[in-house]
Write an enzyme that holds these catalytic residues in place. Structure first.
Site, mmCIF file in Angstrom:
data_model
loop_
_atom_site.group_PDB
_atom_site.id
_atom_site.type_symbol
_atom_site.label_atom_id
_atom_site.label_comp_id
_atom_site.label_asym_id
_atom_site.label_seq_id
_atom_site.Cartn_x
_atom_site.Cartn_y
_atom_site.Cartn_z
ATOM 1 C CG ASN A 214 14.376 63.774 -31.570
ATOM 2 O OD1 ASN A 214 13.276 63.792 -31.023
ATOM 3 N ND2 ASN A 214 14.894 62.675 -32.107
ATOM 4 C CG HIS B 180 16.345 58.350 -30.348
ATOM 5 N ND1 HIS B 180 15.146 57.968 -30.918
ATOM 6 C CD2 HIS B 180 17.179 57.300 -30.468
ATOM 7 C CE1 HIS B 180 15.270 56.730 -31.372
ATOM 8 N NE2 HIS B 180 16.497 56.296 -31.104
ATOM 9 C CB SER C 261 21.056 60.622 -27.784
ATOM 10 O OG SER C 261 21.803 59.438 -27.607
ATOM 11 C CG ASP D 242 15.630 58.911 -34.151
ATOM 12 O OD1 ASP D 242 15.067 59.925 -33.741
ATOM 13 O OD2 ASP D 242 15.072 57.806 -34.257
#
Ligand code: GAR
Length: 211
Positions: free
Chosen positions: A106, A108, A135, A144
């Protein structure tokens, strides 16, 4: 692997990170882009690039877990080796995510573990931070919250607003995400119960110059 890494992506929004990933011309095969929003710009980005798409409406499902199972069922059926959450704005059921441990990343917009969730630029400004960043992390059931593999940093400048910070940070996200996917595609970055980079357990987030 004797074939290109198969990449699926999920996105809820305009899809600029997806567009950057496609534009990077990595040696990967994009097998599916999925969304929880039928009008997500990311779906148009994918269609333009000839990538199959799927969008499901959460309200058509009795429970959050039913929706997640259905959407991730499409991802699994696509044959993806790697799932990229590129602006996917839903919390995913823990059991559904668990099946993708070490195979989903992911992006973020914060220097995790700071500022999970929404309004990261506002939180950074309100905290008076001297720097902000983005990140990329492996996805776990925690929002997250999975192990961070790479970060890009930008200074917070006098007069910065949420909009100016977001704009400058997006430029970095567009470099960071393709760099991490490239590292996974080449085998430099892999998962063995934890992130391994160039044969060693990752002890701190990588920077763009490491990748
Ligand atoms: C990006 O800034 C991404 O980091 C963020 O959503 C935006 C999507 O933009 N993701 C999250 O906040 C995940 N928690 P995009 O649709 O233009 O790529």
């Amino acid at each position: 692997m004797d074939r290109p890494l198969r990449v699926a992506a999920l996105a809820s929004g305009r899809g600029s990170n997806l567009a950057a990933l496609i534009a990077a011309r990595l040696p990967v095969e994009f097998v599916l882009v999925g969304s929880d929003k039928a009008r997500a710009g990311a779906l148009a980005v994918a269609t333009e690039a000839g990538i199959p798409t799927v969008s499901l409406h959460p309200r058509d499902f009795a429970t959050r877990a039913d929706f997640d199972r259905a959407l991730f069922g499409h991802v699994a059926a696509s044959g993806a080796d790697l799932l990229v959450l590129a602006g996917y704005m839903r919390i995913v059921d823990a059991d559904v995510v668990a099946a993708w441990e070490g195979r989903a990343i992911n992006v973020h917009p914060s220097l995790l573990p700071k500022y999970r969730g929404l309004h990261t630029h506002r939180q950074c400004l309100e905290a008076g931070d001297a720097e902000h960043g983005a990140s990329v992390h492996f996805v776990t059931a925690e929002l997250d919250g999975g192990p961070v593999v790479a970060q890009a940093r930008i200074p917070v400048l006098p007069g910065d607003t949420e909009i100016s910070l977001a704009e400058r940070l997006l430029v970095e996200e567009h470099k960071l995400l393709p760099a991490v996917v490239a590292a996974i595609a080449s085998g430099r970055l892999r998962w063995e119960g934890g992130a391994i980079f160039d044969g060693l357990p990752l002890t701190r987030p990588l920077g763009l110059t490491d990748l």
